[in-house]
Design a protein around this motif. Structure first.
Motif, PDB file in Angstrom:
ATOM      1  N   GLY A  36       0.774  -1.238   0.000  1.00 45.82           N
ATOM      2  CA  GLY A  36       0.000   0.000   0.000  1.00 45.82           C
ATOM      3  C   GLY A  36       0.801   1.281   0.000  1.00 45.82           C
ATOM      4  N   VAL A  37       2.134   1.189  -0.149  1.00 43.83           N
ATOM      5  CA  VAL A  37       2.986   2.386  -0.196  1.00 43.83           C
ATOM      6  C   VAL A  37       3.720   2.392  -1.531  1.00 43.83           C
ATOM      7  CG1 VAL A  37       4.880   3.675   0.862  1.00 43.83           C
ATOM      8  CG2 VAL A  37       3.286   2.384   2.305  1.00 43.83           C
ATOM      9  N   VAL A  38       3.449   3.423  -2.339  1.00 38.50           N
ATOM     10  CA  VAL A  38       4.011   3.513  -3.684  1.00 38.50           C
ATOM     11  C   VAL A  38       4.851   4.772  -3.810  1.00 38.50           C
ATOM     12  CG1 VAL A  38       3.445   3.732  -6.146  1.00 38.50           C
ATOM     13  CG2 VAL A  38       2.057   2.255  -4.669  1.00 38.50           C
ATOM     14  N   LEU A  39       6.072   4.618  -4.318  1.00 31.30           N
ATOM     15  CA  LEU A  39       6.908   5.766  -4.659  1.00 31.30           C
ATOM     16  C   LEU A  39       6.690   6.079  -6.126  1.00 31.30           C
ATOM     17  CD1 LEU A  39      10.348   5.031  -2.929  1.00 31.30           C
ATOM     18  CD2 LEU A  39       8.400   6.326  -2.054  1.00 31.30           C
ATOM     19  N   ASP A  40       6.429   7.351  -6.437  1.00 32.12           N
ATOM     20  CA  ASP A  40       6.285   7.801  -7.822  1.00 32.12           C
ATOM     21  C   ASP A  40       7.589   8.440  -8.266  1.00 32.12           C
ATOM     22  OD1 ASP A  40       3.665   6.961  -7.997  1.00 32.12           O
ATOM     23  OD2 ASP A  40       2.825   8.911  -7.456  1.00 32.12           O
ATOM     24  N   TYR A  41       8.027   8.104  -9.478  1.00 31.75           N
ATOM     25  CA  TYR A  41       9.288   8.594 -10.040  1.00 31.75           C
ATOM     26  C   TYR A  41       9.041   9.412 -11.298  1.00 31.75           C
ATOM     27  CZ  TYR A  41      11.389   5.063  -7.017  1.00 31.75           C
ATOM     28  OH  TYR A  41      11.770   4.317  -5.935  1.00 31.75           O
ATOM     29  N   ASP A  42       9.916  10.401 -11.546  1.00 31.90           N
ATOM     30  CA  ASP A  42       9.849  11.152 -12.795  1.00 31.90           C
ATOM     31  C   ASP A  42      10.696  10.455 -13.852  1.00 31.90           C
ATOM     32  OD1 ASP A  42      12.522  11.826 -12.318  1.00 31.90           O
ATOM     33  OD2 ASP A  42      12.131  13.960 -12.038  1.00 31.90           O
ATOM     34  N   ALA A  43      10.791  11.035 -15.028  1.00 34.92           N
ATOM     35  CA  ALA A  43      11.524  10.424 -16.145  1.00 34.92           C
ATOM     36  C   ALA A  43      13.013  10.292 -15.872  1.00 34.92           C
ATOM     37  CB  ALA A  43      11.283  11.241 -17.415  1.00 34.92           C
ATOM     38  N   SER A  44      13.547  11.098 -14.950  1.00 32.47           N
ATOM     39  CA  SER A  44      14.966  11.026 -14.610  1.00 32.47           C
ATOM     40  C   SER A  44      15.252  10.068 -13.450  1.00 32.47           C
ATOM     41  CB  SER A  44      15.487  12.421 -14.235  1.00 32.47           C
ATOM     42  OG  SER A  44      15.376  13.291 -15.335  1.00 32.47           O
ATOM     43  N   GLY A  45      14.208   9.475 -12.887  1.00 30.54           N
ATOM     44  CA  GLY A  45      14.388   8.528 -11.801  1.00 30.54           C
ATOM     45  C   GLY A  45      14.331   9.127 -10.411  1.00 30.54           C
ATOM     46  N   TYR A  46      13.991  10.421 -10.306  1.00 37.11           N
ATOM     47  CA  TYR A  46      13.856  11.065  -9.001  1.00 37.11           C
ATOM     48  C   TYR A  46      12.473  10.772  -8.408  1.00 37.11           C
ATOM     49  CZ  TYR A  46      18.027  13.776 -10.064  1.00 37.11           C
ATOM     50  OH  TYR A  46      19.304  14.156 -10.371  1.00 37.11           O
ATOM     51  N   VAL A  47      12.413  10.594  -7.097  1.00 39.94           N
ATOM     52  CA  VAL A  47      11.130  10.401  -6.418  1.00 39.94           C
ATOM     53  C   VAL A  47      10.385  11.730  -6.416  1.00 39.94           C
ATOM     54  CG1 VAL A  47       9.995   9.796  -4.251  1.00 39.94           C
ATOM     55  CG2 VAL A  47      12.051   8.555  -4.957  1.00 39.94           C
ATOM     56  N   VAL A  48       9.152  11.713  -6.923  1.00 37.70           N
ATOM     57  CA  VAL A  48       8.345  12.937  -6.986  1.00 37.70           C
ATOM     58  C   VAL A  48       7.106  12.858  -6.107  1.00 37.70           C
ATOM     59  CG1 VAL A  48       9.188  13.613  -9.265  1.00 37.70           C
ATOM     60  CG2 VAL A  48       7.140  12.176  -9.074  1.00 37.70           C
ATOM     61  N   GLY A  49       6.805  11.675  -5.571  1.00 35.48           N
ATOM     62  CA  GLY A  49       5.644  11.552  -4.711  1.00 35.48           C
ATOM     63  C   GLY A  49       5.617  10.232  -3.970  1.00 35.48           C
ATOM     64  N   ILE A  50       4.867  10.237  -2.876  1.00 38.13           N
ATOM     65  CA  ILE A  50       4.686   9.041  -2.061  1.00 38.13           C
ATOM     66  C   ILE A  50       3.186   8.872  -1.837  1.00 38.13           C
ATOM     67  CG2 ILE A  50       5.197   7.898   0.122  1.00 38.13           C
ATOM     68  CD1 ILE A  50       7.592   9.902   0.367  1.00 38.13           C
TER      69      ILE A  50
END
Length: 78
Positions: A36-50
């Motif tokens: 139930g915990v998802v890390l969202d990444y941008d196109a460069s691989g940086y975490v942009v959201g949880i």
């Protein structure tokens, strides 16, 4: 990293979810790191959201402490 980090918290009590938006950049991929915990990444691989589902079971939502970042609290109803 040269951008100013201004996280925002989105708590949805009806859906029992918490989303922490860490960047203005769009998410292109999400990876579940725990149930139930998802890390969202941008196109460069940086975490942009949880994203946290069933947040009331995983996070103390009644108490929130923020330190050492610019932060403005906003309350909405609905």
């Amino acid at each position: 990293m040269s951008w100013l980090l201004l996280p925002s918290l989105n708590i949805r009590s009806i859906a029992d979810s918490l989303y922490i938006d860490l960047s203005h950049r769009p998410s292109v991929e999400g990876r579940e790191i725990s149930e139930g915990v998802v890390l969202d990444y941008d196109a460069s691989g940086y975490v942009v959201g949880i994203d946290t589902d069933n947040a009331s079971l995983k996070v103390e939502l009644h108490e929130l402490m923020v330190s050492k970042v610019p932060f403005t609290a906003q309350t909405t109803t609905g």
